[in-house]
Motif scaffolding. Structure first.
Motif, short mmCIF file in Angstrom:
data_model
loop_
_atom_site.label_atom_id
_atom_site.label_comp_id
_atom_site.label_asym_id
_atom_site.label_seq_id
_atom_site.Cartn_x
_atom_site.Cartn_y
_atom_site.Cartn_z
N TRP A 105 -0.89 33.19 -8.00
CA TRP A 105 -1.72 33.46 -9.31
C TRP A 105 -0.88 32.62 -10.41
CZ3 TRP A 105 -4.83 35.49 -12.64
CH2 TRP A 105 -4.31 35.95 -14.02
N ALA B 12 -6.52 30.59 -14.65
CA ALA B 12 -6.37 32.04 -15.37
C ALA B 12 -5.07 32.44 -15.59
CB ALA B 12 -7.32 33.05 -14.26
N TYR B 13 -4.04 32.38 -14.95
CA TYR B 13 -2.71 32.67 -15.38
C TYR B 13 -2.38 32.09 -16.56
CZ TYR B 13 2.26 33.07 -15.40
OH TYR B 13 3.47 33.34 -15.84
N ARG C 64 -2.83 33.83 -24.00
CA ARG C 64 -3.26 35.07 -24.72
C ARG C 64 -2.02 35.83 -25.30
NH1 ARG C 64 -7.36 34.84 -21.20
NH2 ARG C 64 -6.75 36.63 -19.97
N ALA D 110 -4.30 30.81 -19.07
CA ALA D 110 -4.97 31.41 -19.95
C ALA D 110 -4.41 32.96 -20.30
CB ALA D 110 -6.31 31.59 -19.67
N ALA D 111 -4.03 33.63 -19.41
CA ALA D 111 -3.54 35.05 -19.73
C ALA D 111 -2.19 35.05 -20.47
CB ALA D 111 -3.36 35.80 -18.38
N THR E 230 -2.83 29.25 -11.25
CA THR E 230 -3.96 29.22 -11.60
C THR E 230 -4.33 29.03 -12.90
OG1 THR E 230 -4.12 31.50 -11.79
CG2 THR E 230 -4.52 30.73 -9.48
#
Length: 86
Positions: free
Chosen positions: A4, A9-10, A16, A12-13, A7
């Motif tokens: 994770w 997505a990680y 944020r 981006a998270a 990635t």
């Protein structure tokens, strides 16, 4: 290491979450100054110096906490008196 963490997505998270935390720093600095004043230590620290501590990237939170207490004007811990054993 977790897959994770590698990635998009990680990433981006994490961006944020960091943005959310960053947005609260000025209010958190003012709250820390008010807390110190209410505790009887109305130090002369300006909010920017408190914000700098809150934004630090120390590995151990204890180092940041001690820096925060110093900037807020709290006195250092007293050295324990040597007690003779009977």
């Amino acid at each position: 290491m977790s897959v994770w963490v590698t990635t998009p997505a990680y990433a981006a998270a994490a961006r944020r979450k960091l943005a959310e935390l960053e947005a609260t720093v000025p209010a958190d600095a003012r709250a820390a100054l008010a807390w110190a004043a209410n505790a009887g230590f109305p130090g002369k620290a300006d909010p920017a110096s408190i914000e700098a501590v809150l934004r630090s990237h120390e590995v151990f939170v204890e180092e940041s906490f001690m820096a925060l207490l110093d900037r807020l004007g709290f006195p250092g811990a007293a050295e324990p008196a040597d007690h003779a054993t009977v």
